[in-house]
Design a protein around this motif. Structure first.
Motif: not given
Ligand code: PRT
Ligand code: ZN
Length: 290
Positions: A129-153
């Motif tokens: 969130r801080k990174f996006l805010h610092d760069h003036g970007l608006h993305a939706e953060i999907r909080e998940i526990r553990g490894s996130a790598e499978i999310a796109p697939s």
């Protein structure tokens, strides 16, 4: 028992995980004897006023902030994500990784603007969130526990923000790293209000940790140098002060001893050889005090 030996510095370390072994090795290399049995939650050192508390890494910043532990060893990524009231006292040089945003490998990434409006899955929502805010970007953060790598697939997100070390997990999930948010490593953290006794023990622990760290990053080098190239060879060697030079029994040759930084090692050896140095020996150093 005298009062001084009663106070023990309580050190939180990861119970079982990527940082456990290196954390214990560091303590042991400091000459501190600690035993570890799997089901124990704590263990006192036999020859130093220190007690280890074995915890989940995510809990370490909070326990240190609350004073349950005086200090802790944990990834900087966890410290920044948890936002607890602790101080980073020392960087420890192990557990290195990056917190990065990755996207499907076929995606042609152009710039940070590509994150606008997409979903990013992560277990590091605060840092992201801080990174996006610092760069003036608006993305939706999907909080998940553990490894996130499978999310796109599985269609949960278009990108992930997760830790990367070798990169092989990304490769196997057909993702590519597109932005690095943080270069992380294990750090020693301390609470902001340590007791006087705890501060004193920490100070003497830090002397030992720094000596171990310096020794790990340095090598002792010995070589034979022809006297006619001695000054050029000495110039190549950035020692602690200046190298020790001793005459050899063989006329026209000297033995040169000094300490070099491990990172400069190969470059220096090449240069030394080109100047006629022979019999180069490089030795590890056990402890080193500046
Ligand atoms: O049980 P507990 O909560 O204590 O442990 P944990 O499972 O939450 O953490 P653990 O043991 O996995 O990691 C502890 C710390 O090690 C992290 O907080 C980081 O500071 C550090 N570290 C270093 C890493 C990695 N490298 C790493 N590669 N932590 C996790 N990973 C994971 C990453 O999340 C991804 O799933 O490994 C995968 C990627 O690795 P590569 O090598 O394929 O790129
Ligand atoms: Zn964890």
């Amino acid at each position: 028992m005298n009062a001084k030996t009663e106070k023990k510095l309580k050190v939180a370390v990861q119970k079982s995980g990527r940082l456990s072994e290196d954390s214990l090795s560091l303590i042991r290399e400091c000459g501190i004897r600690v035993n570890r049995s799997d089901n124990k939650l704590k263990s006192a050192a036999s020859n130093f006023p220190l007690e280890l508390l074995f915890l989940r890494d995510d809990d370490i910043p909070e326990y240190v902030a609350d004073g349950v532990a005086d200090i802790g060893i944990v990834g900087e990524n966890v410290v920044l994500e948890k936002e607890k009231s602790v101080e980073i006292v020392e960087r420890l040089g192990f557990g290195k990784c990056r917190l990065s945003i990755a996207m499907p490998e076929q995606y042609s990434y152009q710039s940070l603007e590509d994150f606008s409006g997409i979903r990013i899955a992560t277990s590091y929502p605060k840092i992201l969130r801080k990174f996006l805010h610092d760069h003036g970007l608006h993305a939706e953060i999907r909080e998940i526990r553990g490894s996130a790598e499978i999310a796109p697939s599985i269609g949960l997100a278009e990108a992930v923000c997760d830790l990367v070390s070798s990169g092989s997990t990304l490769l196997s999930t057909r993702l590519k790293e597109v932005e690095v948010l943080l270069e992380s490593e294990a750090v020693l953290i301390s609470g902001k209000k340590l007791s006087r006794e705890a501060s004193e023990i920490l100070a003497s622990l830090l002397v030992r940790i720094r000596a171990v760290q310096m020794a790990r990053n340095s090598r002792y080098i010995l070589l034979n140098a022809p006297d006619n190239a001695l000054s050029e060879i000495i110039e190549i060697l950035p020692g602690l002060k200046s190298p020790t030079v001793l005459p050899l029994a063989k006329e026209g040759w000297s033995s040169v001893h000094t300490v070099i930084d491990e990172n400069d090692f190969w470059e220096i050896i090449e240069k030394l050889k080109s100047k006629g140095a022979q019999g180069i020996l490089v030795l590890p150093i056990e402890k080193m005090f500046a």
